[in-house]
Design an enzyme around this catalytic site. Sequence first.
Site, short mmCIF file in Angstrom:
data_model
loop_
_atom_site.label_atom_id
_atom_site.label_comp_id
_atom_site.label_asym_id
_atom_site.label_seq_id
_atom_site.Cartn_x
_atom_site.Cartn_y
_atom_site.Cartn_z
N SER A 42 0.83 -1.20 0.00
CA SER A 42 0.00 0.00 0.00
C SER A 42 0.87 1.26 0.00
CB SER A 42 -0.97 -0.04 1.19
OG SER A 42 -2.03 0.87 1.02
N ASP A 70 -5.89 -3.36 -2.06
CA ASP A 70 -4.81 -3.15 -1.10
C ASP A 70 -4.13 -4.45 -0.67
OD1 ASP A 70 -3.35 -2.46 1.32
OD2 ASP A 70 -4.52 -0.62 1.34
#
Length: 289
Positions: free
Chosen positions: A39, A153
Amino acid sequence: MGNAALVLSSGGARGCAHIGAIKVLEQSGFKITSVAGTSMGALIGGIYATGQLQQFEEWISSLDITEVLRLTDFSISKKGLVKGKKVIDNIKKIVPERNIEDLSVPFCAVATDIINGTETLFTEGNLFEAIRASISIPTVFQPLKIGNRYFVDGGLTNPIPVNRVRRYDGDLLVVVNVNAPVPYEKKNSEIEQFPDNKYSEQIKLIKEKLSNLIPTKKTEDIGIFNLTNKSISTMMRKISDLTLEKDKPDLLINISKESFGTYDFYRAKEIITEGEEATRKALKTFNAT
């Protein structure tokens, strides 16, 4: 100090602290030989591997809340609130596109194939495609579609990718965790200030509206959006704890999960400083052993 295999965690805006950590590590004599990130950790790690982290730091540190909102391309799509194209396009103006295999430092970005529920590693191919896949927080960013696959993510499957960083003989394993379950003492300088200009009232109104969607410490009402994001954050922290128990780093740099909000990108300069201070603190303990 030696060579370091560097692992950068997920954590939204708190991931700006990775910039501060990298600066202090290099100033202290560490040579970073490889990077893995999830991320925001993938974004910072990938840009570091291009050699243009300083330019990125100058840009993100200059953003105030109005500029952050301008970079947020809201969508009415059911797949997510934000398209994510505008911010990536702006970063490309600073850091030109390139492939991961052409970077000077080996790099791995972690994303999640949401259809199959599996972890996916990006170690080659377009850098910004890998970053965009890794930062796609569910319900916030729209998933990135590549072929017939949808990526979100990487924190859902591996928020601290200790097992995905390339290790060379003699490398120290250095981990920066910006979701650490450690206490945080708020500084006096962190009392929130809005810009004293003609837009200040509009900014306040926008923030109030966003607070109904985006979780903050001040939001007591847990709606479906807040509930979803808090659930995801709890899951990521638990996976992180288990990861660090299993693969203990040589140097662990902790930034409290209470220090800054997930979406506080307009406070990047403060967050970078927090990363610097946390790294100096960790190095004192490391040097004393």
